[in-house]
Scaffold this active site. Structure first.
Site, PDB file in Angstrom:
ATOM      1  N   VAL A  77       0.842  -1.187   0.000  1.00 61.45           N
ATOM      2  CA  VAL A  77       0.000   0.000   0.000  1.00 61.45           C
ATOM      3  C   VAL A  77       0.879   1.238   0.000  1.00 61.45           C
ATOM      4  O   VAL A  77       2.035   1.206   0.417  1.00 61.45           O
ATOM      5  CB  VAL A  77      -0.940   0.031   1.223  1.00 61.45           C
ATOM      6  CG1 VAL A  77      -1.884  -1.156   1.200  1.00 61.45           C
ATOM      7  CG2 VAL A  77      -0.155   0.048   2.535  1.00 61.45           C
ATOM      8  N   CYS A  78       0.327   2.330  -0.477  1.00 57.37           N
ATOM      9  CA  CYS A  78       1.060   3.587  -0.459  1.00 57.37           C
ATOM     10  C   CYS A  78       1.224   4.067   0.977  1.00 57.37           C
ATOM     11  O   CYS A  78       0.325   3.850   1.791  1.00 57.37           O
ATOM     12  CB  CYS A  78       0.329   4.633  -1.287  1.00 57.37           C
ATOM     13  SG  CYS A  78       0.439   4.316  -3.062  1.00 57.37           S
ATOM     14  N   PRO A  79       2.357   4.658   1.320  1.00 54.17           N
ATOM     15  CA  PRO A  79       3.413   5.161   0.431  1.00 54.17           C
ATOM     16  C   PRO A  79       4.600   4.214   0.288  1.00 54.17           C
ATOM     17  O   PRO A  79       5.688   4.656  -0.101  1.00 54.17           O
ATOM     18  CB  PRO A  79       3.849   6.429   1.153  1.00 54.17           C
ATOM     19  CG  PRO A  79       3.787   6.041   2.604  1.00 54.17           C
ATOM     20  CD  PRO A  79       2.568   5.138   2.707  1.00 54.17           C
ATOM     21  N   CYS A 114      -0.215   0.185  -6.552  1.00 56.56           N
ATOM     22  CA  CYS A 114      -0.841   1.230  -5.741  1.00 56.56           C
ATOM     23  C   CYS A 114      -1.151   2.414  -6.647  1.00 56.56           C
ATOM     24  O   CYS A 114      -0.242   2.991  -7.253  1.00 56.56           O
ATOM     25  CB  CYS A 114       0.098   1.646  -4.606  1.00 56.56           C
ATOM     26  SG  CYS A 114      -0.446   3.112  -3.728  1.00 56.56           S
TER      27      CYS A 114
END
Length: 481
Positions: free
Chosen positions: A418-420, A445
């Protein structure tokens, strides 16, 4: 009139998904990227809200009032919420629209968010919530304390934000242009569902939708505008109990947000069901729980407080936003850590244990990776010792997700992260490359489609390739400058 909530929510979900609009990232980037560019987008929303609500209130169309300020609850709740959104990977509205993109981790966080919010508002944690809010101030807003018209605050604030926006746009124009995906569609379809939406134009639309929300909501007897926490709680309570009173304008707003983001993700090729690894699943559970508790204590989330109460110049909104930022900072310090790569220089070193002098590279992977997958296997590595790999092999794995493709060219696999984390891992891996060497990053993402090429442009790296690899999958090759 209830259906206006569904319609406005659908438009809001579409806009937020296409504009990658998430307050978590806006605040997080202040600490992790040392930039206020994203936070200025939130200020644009607040400024548009402030002027719009001042107009509607002056015309007698709505009666917008700031909430009662309970400092202890707001401060503690803000910090808890800020830490929770780091764990969950998105703020309240961000979790809703990322659920529409197919992120199962966001589904988990969203469910736990609804559970804990319901427990705080009408369940086993109601007593705790009431006790925390028992100390409150009569003063609710700056203009009420000063005895002045809200216009004395709204106009100067809007002017300040306009100046900041002009500054950031000028700064952006002076920098090298970031790489973009090659267009596959033409005309309006390209503009709506393919071309990246600018943060600031997205913020302007979100602010206008927030203003429109007030009279539409008021027409149904709900004297409020955009909100996420109570509607999320009501949605879960309606599904569990069937209580028709919980099916209201706010409930339909968040359901519309989910539907709108799903449509946006489908038409842009950014929808795909993505199952998180065990670590991110656990983070989503605890992040969602913290979001519900924190937002309920603070009187709202990054929408209810960070966009609405701030635009009313309420003490609750601005204090909550400040302490949400403190929570984001703490969460980033605790959990947003890259894997440690210590790759030998361009000339392979001889391993001490190999007297024959075969060409090998020693890699020190002394800390557990945070949120990336091991070579694409789908298993999060808990711990990795010092290892030695043959650098002559084009498939030599140097570290979790990092492989040697050929001399001077490396692959970083962040699929499922997942980001970041894709950006965090890319920046960290790039530190160990020499100038002219290339890093090929695979990611899924959606936020990284903007974050990674923007980082490359700002830091002076060359993007040699950037393309989609399927629905919600991308690869980008970055040559170190």
């Amino acid at each position: 009139m209830l259906l206006t909530g569904l319609a406005l929510g659908a438009v809001l979900g579409f806009v937020m998904q296409r504009g990658r609009f998430c307050v978590t990232g806006m605040i997080r980037d202040i600490f992790t990227q040392k930039t206020w560019r994203g936070f200025n987008a939130l200020l644009i929303v607040i400024a548009v809200h402030a002027v719009g609500l001042a107009v509607l209130s002056s015309a007698g169309i709505i009666d917008a009032q700031a909430d009662t300020f309970a400092p202890l609850a707001v401060v503690i709740g803000g910090v808890i919420f800020g830490m929770g959104i780091i764990l969950a990977g998105g703020c309240a509205s961000g979790t809703w629209y990322r659920s529409g993109e197919g992120l199962v981790g966001s589904w988990i966080a969203l469910f736990m968010y609804g559970v804990s919010a319901a427990a705080m508002k009408s369940g086993v944690l109601t007593g705790f919530s009431d006790a925390m809010k028992s100390w409150s101030f009569e003063a609710t807003s700056v203009q009420a304390s000063l005895g002045i018209s809200v216009w004395w605050l709204a106009i100067p604030f809007a002017a300040l934000v306009a100046g900041l926006t002009a500054y950031f746009l000028k700064q952006e124009k002076a920098r090298p242009q970031m790489a973009q995906l090659a267009p596959k569609k033409q005309g309006l379809a390209h503009l709506l569902a393919e071309k990246p939406w600018h943060f600031y134009s997205t913020a302007l639309i979100v602010g206008l939708l927030g203003v429109i929300a007030w009279p539409l909501s008021a027409a149904t007897g709900r004297d409020s505008g955009l909100g996420i926490t109570t509607p999320t709680s009501d949605t879960l309570r309606f599904l569990v109990s069937g209580d028709s009173e919980r099916l209201n304008w706010g409930t339909l707003l968040v359901l519309g947000l989910l539907a709108g983001s799903f449509v946006a993700a489908k038409v842009s090729g950014e929808f795909r069901v993505r199952v998180p690894d065990a670590t991110q699943s656990v983070r989503s559970v605890f992040g969602g729980l913290m979001m519900g508790v924190g937002a309920s204590l603070a009187g709202g989330c990054t929408v209810g407080n960070g966009m609405v109460q701030t635009s009313l110049f309420g003490y609750q909104g601005w204090v909550a936003l400040a302490f949400i930022a403190v929570g984001v900072w703490l969460g980033a310090k605790l959990w947003l850590k890259p894997a440690e790569f210590a790759v030998a220089g361009s000339e392979p070193e001889l391993d001490d244990a190999d007297p024959h002098g075969s060409s090998k590279v020693t890699v020190d992977f002394s800390r557990a990776p945070q949120g990336i997958l091991d070579g694409g296997s789908g298993v999060l590595t808990a711990q990795r010792p010092v290892v030695t790999v043959d650098s002559s092999s084009s498939d030599a794995t140097l570290a979790s997700g990092l492989r040697v493709i050929e001399p001077g060219r490396y692959a970083l696999d962040t699929l499922g992260a997942v980001c970041p984390f894709p950006l965090i891992e890319a920046k960290d891996a790039m530190k160990h490359l020499d100038s002219g060497e290339e890093l090929v990053i695979d990611f899924d993402c959606t936020q990284a489609t903007d974050a990674i090429p923007r980082w490359a442009a700002v830091d002076g790296h060359e993007v040699t390739n950037f393309e989609a690899t399927g629905d919600a999958g991308w690869t980008i090759s970055v040559k170190k400058g």
